[in-house]
Every structure is written in structure tokens, then in C-alpha cells.
Design an enzyme around this catalytic site. Structure first.
Site, PDB file in Angstrom:
ATOM      1  N   ASP A 164      16.336   3.563  -1.554  1.00 16.73           N
ATOM      2  CA  ASP A 164      15.880   3.427  -2.719  1.00 16.73           C
ATOM      3  C   ASP A 164      16.663   3.848  -3.446  1.00 16.73           C
ATOM      4  OD1 ASP A 164      13.828   4.622  -2.309  1.00 16.73           O
ATOM      5  OD2 ASP A 164      12.526   2.740  -2.777  1.00 16.73           O
ATOM      6  N   ASN A 207       0.491  -2.319  -2.027  1.00 14.74           N
ATOM      7  CA  ASN A 207       0.560  -3.816  -2.206  1.00 14.74           C
ATOM      8  C   ASN A 207       1.382  -3.556  -1.082  1.00 14.74           C
ATOM      9  OD1 ASN A 207       3.487  -3.333  -2.983  1.00 14.74           O
ATOM     10  ND2 ASN A 207       3.261  -4.671  -4.850  1.00 14.74           N
ATOM     11  N   HIS A 227       4.936  -2.945  -0.065  1.00 13.04           N
ATOM     12  CA  HIS A 227       5.972  -2.316   0.376  1.00 13.04           C
ATOM     13  C   HIS A 227       6.490  -1.372   0.764  1.00 13.04           C
ATOM     14  CE1 HIS A 227       5.825   0.343  -3.376  1.00 13.04           C
ATOM     15  NE2 HIS A 227       6.347   0.828  -3.212  1.00 13.04           N
ATOM     16  N   GLU A 275       9.358  -5.713  -2.788  1.00 15.10           N
ATOM     17  CA  GLU A 275       7.836  -6.274  -2.688  1.00 15.10           C
ATOM     18  C   GLU A 275       7.645  -7.355  -2.092  1.00 15.10           C
ATOM     19  OE1 GLU A 275       6.514  -4.181  -4.276  1.00 15.10           O
ATOM     20  OE2 GLU A 275       6.980  -3.868  -6.553  1.00 15.10           O
TER      21      GLU A 275
HETATM   22  C1  GLP Z   1       7.860   4.083  -3.926  1.00 16.36           C
HETATM   23  C2  GLP Z   1       8.733   4.056  -2.520  1.00 16.36           C
HETATM   24  C3  GLP Z   1       8.512   3.752  -1.421  1.00 16.36           C
HETATM   25  C4  GLP Z   1       7.705   4.571  -0.845  1.00 16.36           C
HETATM   26  C5  GLP Z   1       6.070   4.448  -2.037  1.00 16.36           C
HETATM   27  C6  GLP Z   1       4.728   4.975  -1.647  1.00 16.36           C
HETATM   28  O1  GLP Z   1       7.614   2.817  -3.966  1.00 16.36           O
HETATM   29  N1  GLP Z   1       9.824   3.576  -3.469  1.00 16.36           N
HETATM   30  O2  GLP Z   1       9.170   3.889  -0.822  1.00 16.36           O
HETATM   31  O3  GLP Z   1       6.407   5.091   0.282  1.00 16.36           O
HETATM   32  O4  GLP Z   1       6.558   4.320  -3.332  1.00 16.36           O
HETATM   33  O5  GLP Z   1       4.329   5.810  -2.568  1.00 16.36           O
HETATM   34  P1  GLP Z   1       3.526   7.053  -1.652  1.00 16.36           P
HETATM   35  O6  GLP Z   1       4.023   7.881  -0.761  1.00 16.36           O
HETATM   36  O7  GLP Z   1       4.285   8.352  -3.410  1.00 16.36           O
HETATM   37  O8  GLP Z   1       2.339   6.525  -2.068  1.00 16.36           O
END
Ligand code: GLP
Length: 252
Positions: A78, A147, A149, A154
Site C-alpha cells: 500500500d 482494527n 486491517h 479497513e
Molecule cells: C499500517 C500499514 C499496515 C500495517 C499496520 C500496522 O496501517 N498499512 O500494513 O500492518 O500499519 O502497523 P504496526 O506494525 O506499526 O502496528
């Protein structure tokens, strides 16, 4: 085959580790094995704080002469809409910083949605086609949002199939504000691979650590499969491995 029957044949693997250091090492070993066994692999890569340690280990293995990225192709999950690669909060910048600038990957083989393309339809269809032209993803790395995702898919009423534009939820904007100077600077939209794009990967590996992920890990992998918890669809993937620390698994 119905969802319940399919679930019977899927074996979700959980690798339980002590802490973030062990998680990063073990998950890096899985990616390293993929690179060694198939040097021209298409790797689906993720951002966020969870995979940073894993990338550090891959760089270390590369520095020891154990990994060669010259024929590896990458596709990232993304990108924020509106951020250019030189913005230090863009996912392109993140990937350069943590991996691409530190290994011998060919920049021609790196794919990330172009957050500066204002034409969402054109950009998403270009990206989906680019993944298809590579022959699909051999191994997709994932983190998980609070959440549920994955990528930036989402919670919603359905599982989006292909790369698309999303409006980020308030909870995601809130969770990701820690990386920005101010919450008003967090982009409100992103381009993300779809759930279908992710599910077509040959193998999927998720990394999750810390107590803040414990509730969602339980819901996603021990609850029902629902687009309200996007990661729950992974229960149906034939080759899904969760690498998680004790804190993230504490509610299971
Ligand atoms: C972002 C990314 C996700 C990732 C998520 C969790 O929203 N788009 O790909 O998994 O954050 O982040 P973290 O690893 O910092 O908890």
C-alpha cells in the site's frame, strides 16, 4: 467448496516466540529461505513498525553474503495517497530506508503504488496489472492493524478483491499519527492491494507483536470470518503462518 469445508483443509501455522527480537529473526529466516530457494521470487512487502526488525535481519544476512536480491521482485501492499517518495512518511521512503537502499535489489524490480497519481482508477488498475504481469506473489508479508486491517483494507461490508483506494478509518489515522508531526498531517486515503490480491499469494506470513495486538489476534484467528475483521479471511488461506510473540498471543 463452502467456507466451513475450506477451513477444514487449511492449516494455519502459529510460530510462538518470546519477544520482538526472536520474532524478527524467525520471520526473517522464512523470507530468507524463500529468497535462497527461489532467487527470482516475487515478494509482497509490508510497512509499519512490526517488520522493521525483520528487515534489519535480512540486511544483516545480505551483508554476510548469504542473500542475493539481484533477481528478487517486490510489490508493496500500500501507499498513502498524496505522499511522494521523498516524503519521509511515504511507504516508498520507508522501504528505501529499511531495505532497498541497503541490499542489491534492482530499482526496476521494486513496485509500490504511486501515491502522487491523482487518478485512483488508473493507478489501482496499473498496480493490479503490474502484479499480474509478475506472475503473482510468491510470499506476502503482512502486519495487522489494531482494527484487523491488512494492507489498508479497513473493516467493511465486503472483502475488496483488487487494488483500490480507501478512506482510512479514524482508528487507523489515530494509530498511525505516531509517525507524523501532527494528526492533521496523516493522509486520509491510501491505495492498497485488495484482499483478493493478497489471498492469491502462494504463502502468507504475518508478524504481530505486543499486547496491543492481543485482542485483534484473537478475533481475527479464533473468531468468525468476516469483512468487519479483514485479517480473518486469512483463516482460509492454504499456506498462512502467523509469527507472534507471547504478548500478542496472550488472549489465546
Ligand atoms: C499500517 C500499514 C499496515 C500495517 C499496520 C500496522 O496501517 N498499512 O500494513 O500492518 O500499519 O502497523 P504496526 O506494525 O506499526 O502496528
Amino acid at each position: 467448496m463452502g467456507a466451513e469445508a475450506l477451513k477444514e483443509v487449511c492449516i494455519m501455522k502459529i510460530i510462538r516466540v518470546k519477544d520482538y527480537e526472536e520474532l524478527s529473526r524467525k520471520a526473517a529466516n522464512i523470507l530468507a529461505a524463500q529468497i535462497v530457494l527461489k532467487p527470482e521470487s516475487v515478494l509482497g512487502l509490508a510497512t509499519g513498525s512490526s517488520p522493521i526488525g525483520l528487515y534489519e535481519h535480512l540486511v544483516e544476512m545480505y551483508n554476510h553474503g548469504d542473500l542475493d536480491f539481484s533477481n528478487i521482485k517486490t510489490v508493496n501492499l500500500d501507499e498513502y495517497v498524496g505522499l511522494s517518495p521523498d516524503n519521509d512518511q511515504s511507504y516508498k521512503y520507508f522501504m528505501n530506508e529499511h531495505l532497498f537502499s541497503k541490499v542489491n535489489i534492482d530499482s526496476k524490480n521494486v513496485n509500490i503504488p504511486d501515491g502522487t497519481n491523482p487518478d485512483a482508477e488508473a493507478e489501482c488498475s496499473r498496480y493490479e496489472k503490474a502484479i499480474g504481469a509478475l506472475g503473482g506473489i510468491d510470499l506476502q508479508l503482512l502486519g495487522i492493524g489494531n482494527n484487523g486491517h491488512i494492507g489498508f483494507n479497513e473493516p467493511g461490508d465486503f472483502f475488496p478483491k483488487e487494488t483500490h483506494i480507501v478512506d482510512l478509518t479514524e482508528s487507523t489515522i489515530e494509530a498511525n499519527k505516531r509517525f507524523f508531526e501532527d494528526i492533521s498531517m496523516v493522509p486520509r486515503q491510501a491505495y492498497t492491494m485488495g484482499i483478493g490480491t493478497i489471498m492469491k499469494a502462494g504463502k502468507i506470513v504475518m508478524v504481530a507483536n505486543g499486547e496491543k495486538k492481543a485482542t485483534i489476534i484473537k478475533e481475527a484467528f479464533y473468531g468468525k470470518i468476516t469483512p468487519q475483521v479483514p485479517a480473518s479471511i486469512l483463516q482460509l488461506h492454504p499456506d498462512f503462518t502467523l509469527v507472534a510473540d507471547e504478548a500478542a498471543l496472550s488472549q489465546i
